[in-house]
Design a protein around this motif. Structure first.
Motif, mmCIF file in Angstrom:
data_model
loop_
_atom_site.group_PDB
_atom_site.id
_atom_site.type_symbol
_atom_site.label_atom_id
_atom_site.label_comp_id
_atom_site.label_asym_id
_atom_site.label_seq_id
_atom_site.Cartn_x
_atom_site.Cartn_y
_atom_site.Cartn_z
ATOM 1 N N GLU A 1 -36.271 52.025 15.113
ATOM 2 C CA GLU A 1 -35.203 52.036 15.365
ATOM 3 C C GLU A 1 -34.705 50.774 15.092
ATOM 4 N N GLY A 2 -33.915 50.434 14.106
ATOM 5 C CA GLY A 2 -33.515 49.162 13.767
ATOM 6 C C GLY A 2 -31.896 49.184 14.410
ATOM 7 N N THR A 3 -32.129 48.698 15.576
ATOM 8 C CA THR A 3 -30.575 48.736 16.154
ATOM 9 C C THR A 3 -30.476 47.002 17.315
ATOM 10 N N ALA A 4 -29.635 46.925 17.691
ATOM 11 C CA ALA A 4 -29.752 46.106 18.127
ATOM 12 C C ALA A 4 -27.843 46.143 19.363
ATOM 13 N N LEU A 5 -27.857 45.825 20.122
ATOM 14 C CA LEU A 5 -27.170 45.113 21.259
ATOM 15 C C LEU A 5 -25.756 44.635 20.869
ATOM 16 N N TYR A 6 -24.366 45.086 20.982
ATOM 17 C CA TYR A 6 -23.439 44.113 20.977
ATOM 18 C C TYR A 6 -22.039 43.828 21.642
ATOM 19 N N TRP A 7 -21.413 42.675 21.878
ATOM 20 C CA TRP A 7 -19.994 42.841 22.240
ATOM 21 C C TRP A 7 -19.329 41.909 22.296
ATOM 22 N N ARG A 8 -18.306 42.815 22.447
ATOM 23 C CA ARG A 8 -17.000 42.392 21.402
ATOM 24 C C ARG A 8 -16.155 41.625 22.477
ATOM 25 N N ILE A 9 -15.977 40.449 23.227
ATOM 26 C CA ILE A 9 -14.714 39.947 24.115
ATOM 27 C C ILE A 9 -12.796 38.881 23.252
ATOM 28 N N GLU A 10 -12.225 40.133 24.088
ATOM 29 C CA GLU A 10 -10.649 39.663 23.785
ATOM 30 C C GLU A 10 -9.880 39.564 25.114
ATOM 31 N N ARG A 11 -9.996 37.405 24.529
ATOM 32 C CA ARG A 11 -9.197 37.244 25.496
ATOM 33 C C ARG A 11 -7.679 37.411 25.201
ATOM 34 N N ARG A 12 -7.694 37.378 26.468
ATOM 35 C CA ARG A 12 -5.365 37.025 26.850
ATOM 36 C C ARG A 12 -4.623 36.713 26.007
ATOM 37 N N ASP A 13 -5.181 35.642 24.869
ATOM 38 C CA ASP A 13 -4.496 35.136 24.391
ATOM 39 C C ASP A 13 -4.112 35.604 23.120
ATOM 40 N N GLY A 14 -5.051 36.193 22.287
ATOM 41 C CA GLY A 14 -4.813 37.083 20.956
ATOM 42 C C GLY A 14 -6.733 37.124 20.290
ATOM 43 N N VAL A 15 -7.417 35.827 21.050
ATOM 44 C CA VAL A 15 -8.627 35.381 20.145
ATOM 45 C C VAL A 15 -9.418 36.769 20.410
ATOM 46 N N ARG B 1 -11.097 41.471 28.025
ATOM 47 C CA ARG B 1 -11.261 42.835 28.211
ATOM 48 C C ARG B 1 -12.495 42.204 26.788
ATOM 49 N N ILE B 2 -13.141 43.295 27.423
ATOM 50 C CA ILE B 2 -15.116 43.889 26.916
ATOM 51 C C ILE B 2 -15.648 44.654 26.193
ATOM 52 N N ILE B 3 -16.249 44.792 25.220
ATOM 53 C CA ILE B 3 -16.784 45.782 24.973
ATOM 54 C C ILE B 3 -18.383 45.566 24.785
ATOM 55 N N VAL B 4 -19.617 46.607 25.186
ATOM 56 C CA VAL B 4 -20.333 46.788 25.236
ATOM 57 C C VAL B 4 -20.803 47.550 24.535
ATOM 58 N N GLY B 5 -21.632 47.527 23.328
ATOM 59 C CA GLY B 5 -22.449 48.471 22.665
ATOM 60 C C GLY B 5 -23.795 48.985 21.921
ATOM 61 N N VAL B 6 -24.227 49.762 20.633
ATOM 62 C CA VAL B 6 -25.380 49.323 20.306
ATOM 63 C C VAL B 6 -24.940 49.682 18.782
ATOM 64 N N VAL B 7 -25.817 48.590 17.905
ATOM 65 C CA VAL B 7 -25.117 49.101 16.355
ATOM 66 C C VAL B 7 -27.107 49.148 15.746
ATOM 67 N N ASP B 8 -26.187 50.164 14.665
ATOM 68 C CA ASP B 8 -27.546 49.761 13.840
ATOM 69 C C ASP B 8 -27.179 49.073 12.593
ATOM 70 N N TRP B 9 -28.726 47.660 12.837
ATOM 71 C CA TRP B 9 -27.673 46.697 12.021
ATOM 72 C C TRP B 9 -28.395 46.810 10.644
ATOM 73 N N GLU B 10 -29.039 48.062 10.184
ATOM 74 C CA GLU B 10 -29.011 48.214 9.074
ATOM 75 C C GLU B 10 -27.830 49.270 8.351
ATOM 76 N N THR B 11 -27.614 50.346 8.776
ATOM 77 C CA THR B 11 -26.791 51.350 8.956
ATOM 78 C C THR B 11 -25.035 50.703 9.277
ATOM 79 N N LEU B 12 -24.955 50.189 10.605
ATOM 80 C CA LEU B 12 -23.961 50.105 11.156
ATOM 81 C C LEU B 12 -23.316 50.521 12.153
ATOM 82 N N GLU B 13 -24.058 51.636 11.794
ATOM 83 C CA GLU B 13 -23.365 53.150 12.677
ATOM 84 C C GLU B 13 -23.921 52.291 14.552
ATOM 85 N N ARG B 14 -22.440 52.641 14.773
ATOM 86 C CA ARG B 14 -22.928 52.227 16.644
ATOM 87 C C ARG B 14 -21.862 52.871 17.271
#
Length: 273
Positions: A11-25, A90-103
């Motif tokens: 499968e064409g999958t990859a991990l992703y993570w998102r960081i949401e800082r308290r200053d809005g970035v 705040r942090i979010i970790v997930g898996v995403v299909d880099w072809e369809t962007l399903e996650r």
């Protein structure tokens, strides 16, 4: 989504993570070899940043995870980590299909302890279950336990927040002075948040306030130009006298100033002289 990941051998999958800082970035990263755009955010290719094993359970025990990586992205620098820009993010970790962007979401929580190791860093991730470890029962204290202008205090933060313009800076003594600010004694024990300059978004505590300016708890960037703006929050020494005389808020005082201390147990009667 109803997508079941890793159901097939390839499968064409990859991990992703998102960081949401308290200053809005908000920052997004992926283990894929190219950038991915989804959820309205560009997730930059960062194959050098990898989360370790993520453990989740259905009980009340806190879920645990850790992320490690190299300080190779401009978005995550050693200076920003040392300045505390990522503390409590705040942090979010997930898996995403880099072809369809399903996650699919694997983990969400907040950044805990961040440590630098040579040219890299490591960070503990805390799930929402970590709040269950907080003892909600207050302890007695002669001073007010409430955060100034916070829950229990009931005072309006807007009433005691002022916009000041930087008039003087002394990096050697870590002091600053502002125009448009209230009297120095009102800012003792308060805080400020920069809304201009190289430290925009950072909050600092006022350790001491006087005619020489405000002494801050964090180092001031020497490149901060005169004229930079900051939001100045007045302070409170959390005593009943200040709460009553200065703020007229004694009815909401969250403390026990007249409760006898432990020295009462050591007292004993004396024979009359």
């Amino acid at each position: 989504m109803s997508r079941v990941f890793f159901a097939s051998e390839l499968e064409g999958t990859a991990l992703y993570w998102r960081i949401e800082r308290r200053d809005g970035v908000a920052l997004g990263f992926t283990g894929h070899d190219r950038d991915l755009w989804f959820d309205g955010l560009l997730h930059r290719a960062a194959p050098g940043m990898l989360p370790s094993a993520i453990r989740r359970n259905a009980g009340l025990e806190a879920d645990s995870a850790e992320v490690e990586g190299a300080l190779s992205h401009d978005a995550i620098s050693a200076a920003d980590l040392a300045a505390g820009r990522f503390d409590g993010a705040r942090i979010i970790v997930g898996v995403v299909d880099w072809e369809t962007l399903e996650r699919a979401l694997l983990y969400s929580g907040e950044l805990g302890t961040i440590a630098q190791e040579a040219a890299g860093f490591s960070a503990d991730l805390q799930s929402a279950k970590a709040a269950l470890n907080i003892d909600p029962v207050p302890r007695t204290s002669p001073t007010c336990r409430a955060v100034f202008c916070g829950p229990g205090c009931t005072l309006s933060s807007a009433r005691f927040t002022h916009e000041g313009v930087l008039a003087a800076i002394d990096p050697e003594t870590n002091r600053v002075a502002f125009t448009g600010a209230p009297a120095p004694e009102a800012l003792a024990g308060g805080s400020l948040r920069w809304i201009d300059g190289p430290q925009v978004g950072l909050a600092m505590e006022v350790i001491e306030a006087g005619v020489d300016g405000l002494l801050l708890d964090l180092a001031i960037d020497p490149a901060t130009p005169i004229g930079s703006r900051a939001l100045l929050r007045e302070g409170c020494d959390h005593t009943l006298a200040t709460c009553a005389a200065r703020f007229g808020n004694a009815a909401n005082f969250q403390g026990e100033p007249f409760l006898p201390g432990m020295d009462l147990l050591a007292r004993y009667p004396l024979a009359p002289q």
